[in-house]
Scaffold this active site. Structure first.
Site, PDB file in Angstrom:
ATOM      1  N   GLU A 163      -7.271 -10.622  -6.768  1.00  0.00           N
ATOM      2  CA  GLU A 163      -8.346  -9.623  -6.851  1.00  0.00           C
ATOM      3  C   GLU A 163      -8.587  -9.212  -8.304  1.00  0.00           C
ATOM      4  OE1 GLU A 163      -8.362  -6.508  -3.411  1.00  0.00           O
ATOM      5  OE2 GLU A 163      -6.311  -7.195  -3.681  1.00  0.00           O
TER       6      GLU A 163
ATOM      7  N   SER B 187       0.855  -1.187   0.000  1.00  0.00           N
ATOM      8  CA  SER B 187       0.000   0.000   0.000  1.00  0.00           C
ATOM      9  C   SER B 187       0.893   1.240   0.000  1.00  0.00           C
ATOM     10  CB  SER B 187      -0.875  -0.015   1.254  1.00  0.00           C
ATOM     11  OG  SER B 187      -1.295   1.295   1.566  1.00  0.00           O
TER      12      SER B 187
END
Ligand code: ARG
Length: 456
Positions: free
Chosen positions: A290, A277
């Protein structure tokens, strides 16, 4: 720049129309297939005496030169020539002179483009089958290492009955096996040659379609020229198969996302398949699964897009059909990209067997087994189900699991309980007892693995 069809026109095309109608920006992907089809077509024209053998040789040599230039990136396509077919024909005429204009004898762009698409999908379908097999091998490798790994099996995402992790993974093997079968079966319909259908009605030239089919290794030719130029079922079929495949990929990806969460910690994806992140330093995100899950959307979109384009089209060719390409390319690329990543991601993931095992000891997923225990001792299963339901409520109230209750507690619910009930409740026993064909017991998994390996 004069268009190849400019004879009937007295004005140049509006620039915006050129840009709007051109497909060269995307159909240049078909350049190799287009040349392959042309080489076979021109060979047949020569053999049938429609053009001379010398002319055929000259055209073939010219096409080979263009092929080499394409490989070296020396070819420039132009929007004025609209699509890959006319661009290549123009390049050919520039290369070898007016004799290049004989290439288009007895054919139309309509049967030409359909042929290109058949050739393209044949290659892609075979490539995707190979990639699927790599994924299947990765599943087998992980399964072999995890026959004894026990985790909760879920229904309604509630813990249901413990299963072997190998068994869980192998479920996906069979999904991919069906995808593979569907792809292989679709090759029967992909491998039919449209060329020779002309614009829609056939041609006045004495062509030999079977010879072209032989040269291009098609099994047969379309028996109806109008069907040949307007059929896009083979693309719809590819997109449908791809959509089902993406459902499978997406479901597996979803499990990988869940399993790698802090809450589950059943697996850990390799660092090389995760990303971080920009703000939260602790994050390790399962971006790959994902995205695999997310990419399902575009493949479904490609299918619905083409279904919508085709619905209500009158026979035979309509310009709408040019909209068949980008979705097909996009889906083929998406499948190739996704499957290429999935195999190594599966192979490199770490299985946290301790976490899985301890999850199983902290639930009531062995409840069916004591119901079966009572049923084996003669109590009707429905009644046994009721008794165990009461035991579960009792255990939850006492904040205990089924293995923590003592003999007196069991006896208070049924006189049929004996000491051996505790063995029945052990996860290994629970999994090992499901020996029915296709069940999760180790010996059944071994047989399943044997069947699975036989498919590769
Ligand atoms: N670029 C066209 C397509 O992709 C090729 C066929 C054009 N045929 C025609 N009659 N305009 O569909």
């Amino acid at each position: 720049m004069a268009k190849l069809w400019s004879g009937r026109f007295t004005k140049d095309t509006n620039k915006l129309v050129d840009e709007f109608t051109a497909s060269i920006s995307f159909d240049q992907k078909l350049a190799n297939q287009d040349i392959e089809g042309s080489l076979a077509h021109v060979q047949m024209l020569g053999e049938c005496g429609i053009i001379t053998l010398d002319e055929a040789k000259t055209i073939q040599a010219g096409l080979q030169t263009i092929l080499e230039k394409l490989e070296k990136g020396e070819v420039e396509f132009s929007v004025e020539h609209e699509d890959v077919h006319m661009n290549l024909e123009k390049l050919l005429i520039d290369e070898i002179g007016p004799v290049g204009g004989k290439l288009h004898t007895g054919r139309s762009r309509n049967d030409q483009v359909a042929t290109d698409m058949h050739l393209y999908l044949r290659t892609k379908t075979k490539a995707i089958v190979e990639l699927l097999e790599k994924v299947q091998s990765a599943i087998i490798t992980q399964a072999k290492d995890n026959i004894k790994t026990i985790l909760p099996g879920y229904t309604h995402l509630q813990r249901a009955q413990p299963v072997s992790f190998a068994h869980h993974l192998l479920a996906y093997f069979w999904m991919f096996e069906r995808d593979k079968e569907r792809l292989q079966d679709s090759l029967k319909r992909i491998n039919i040659l449209p060329l020779g259908a002309g614009a829609l009605a056939g041609t006045t030239f004495p062509i030999n379609r079977d010879r072209v089919a032989e040269l291009l290794e098609f099994d047969d030719v379309y028996p109806n020229s109008m069907d040949a130029v307007s059929d896009r079922d083979f693309i719809l079929e590819f997109l449908s198969i791809a959509s089902i495949l993406m459902v499978h990929l997406s479901r597996l990806s979803e499990e990988m996302v869940i399993w790698s969460s802090q809450e589950f910690q059943f697996i850990e994806l390799d660092d090389s398949f995760c990303t971080g992140s920009s703000i939260m330093p602790q994050k390790k995100n399962p971006d790959v699964p994902e995205l695999l899950r997310g990419k399902t959307g575009r493949v479904f979109g490609d299918l619905v897009g083409l279904l919508t384009v085709l619905k209500g089209l009158p026979l035979a060719y309509n310009k709408d059909l040019q909209e068949d390409k980008e979705g097909m390319f996009d889906t083929a690329d998406t499948l190739e990209g996704s499957l290429t990543l999935l195999a190594p991601m599966l192979e490199t993931m770490t299985v946290n067997d301790m976490k899985m095992r301890s999850a199983v000891t902290q639930d009531y997923s062995n409840a069916t087994d004591i119901a079966d225990y009572l049923a084996t001792k003669g109590m009707p299963f429905r009644q046994a189900h009721e008794v165990i339901g009461k035991i579960v409520i009792y255990a939850i109230e006492k904040e205990k699991y089924l293995l923590d209750l003592d003999m007196d507690e069991y006896k208070s619910f049924s006189a049929l309980f004996e000491e051996d009930v505790f063995d029945y409740l052990e996860p290994e026993h629970v999994v090992g007892a499901r020996k029915s064909k296709g069940g999760t017991a180790a010996e059944q998994i071994e047989q399943q693995l044997e069947l699975a390996e036989g498919k590769l």
